[in-house]
Design an enzyme around this catalytic site. Structure first.
Site: not given
Length: 294
Positions: A184, A230, A247
């Site tokens: 990411g 991912f 999160h």
């Protein structure tokens, strides 16, 4: 026994402040979408002159700016109709800075994601599903080119804000790894900085969705870009970083992401997770709001 909320506003005022919070954010959204923050570089100006330049309604713009200035966002001057920056808004003049985060968070598609939140509370599932025929907010982001571009710029801004702290705390720990992959990794800000201070790293991989890393570059020959999801697979490495990602996902999805990384990790490898933590109860907390946005 629960800790009582901090003293200050009356119960009625506190509840109304929360209930009308979107009024304030809509005022901010309109103002920054017009780039009003760029109009005070040479000092105070008449908001009506600015409205003419921006081809918008002067009275509505004045009322929006007055409401914001009463919250410390911009400043209304003594001369009628004139405004200037407040200490809070001066930072918004930087086109590569925090303004990108605010434009992303106040984008119309973002509001629409939240408009069906009652159904999320009743039935579970992501906020965005019903209004966009999407599985989650990330599908919404990739459906809207403008929203997607703002997301990429916003993530770059957040990365710059957190990278300094990461480098200070654990930056040199990465010297013992040959291949480091930032999962990411957006535009590669963190990975580039890790390579600068760790000459022993032989390969640094910035991994993100193909649309995100399409134009990601670096002058460091050890830097490489890989596009993918991912949830499917990640490049092989002996160390991974994942920053401000988990999160945004449910516990189950977080486990899926970590399992994907585990499948590609070399023996003896390590994952560094940098993210928000909800530490205390009954205190103002942005992480607790991030936790409900799925």
């Amino acid at each position: 026994m629960a800790t009582p909320p901090p003293q200050g506003l009356s119960p009625e005022a506190k509840l109304m402040q929360v209930a009308t919070g979107y009024w304030a954010s809509q005022c901010l959204a309109a103002v920054i979408r017009l780039d009003i923050q760029d109009c005070f570089k040479n000092g105070p100006r008449s908001i009506y002159d600015i409205a003419q330049e921006k081809n918008c309604n002067g009275d509505a713009l004045y009322r929006s700016m007055r409401a914001l200035s009463n919250m410390g966002i911009f400043m209304e001057c003594e001369e009628d109709g004139y405004f200037d920056h407040s200490p809070t808004t001066k930072i918004l003049e930087n086109p590569n800075g925090y303004i990108n985060a605010l434009k992303f968070e106040t984008h119309p598609s973002g509001y629409k994601c939240w408009s069906n939140y009652f159904e999320t509370v009743k039935n579970g599932g992501p906020n965005a599903h019903e209004n966009f025929n999407a599985k989650n907010m990330w599908d919404v982001i990739h459906q809207d080119k403008e929203f997607n571009a703002l997301f990429s710029r916003a993530m770059g801004t957040f990365t710059k804000m957190t990278t300094f702290a990461i480098l200070k705390e654990v930056g040199h720990e990465f010297a013992k790894y040959e291949t480091v992959c930032d999962v990411g990794g957006s535009k590669g800000v963190l990975m580039n900085e890790l390579l600068k201070i760790n000459p022993n790293i032989q390969k640094g991989i910035c991994f993100d969705l193909p649309s995100v890393v399409a134009d990601t570059k670096s002058e460091d020959s050890r830097f490489s870009v890989v596009g993918g999801s991912f949830f499917d697979s990640v490049p092989e490495a002996d160390c991974y970083t994942i920053k401000n990602v988990l999160h945004d996902w449910s516990d189950e999805k977080c486990i899926d992401i970590l399992r994907t990384i585990g499948k590609s990790m070399k023996q003896g490898g390590k994952i560094y997770i940098f993210d928000s933590i909800i530490k205390t109860k009954n205190t103002p907390s942005l992480p607790s709001l991030l936790d409900v946005r799925k």
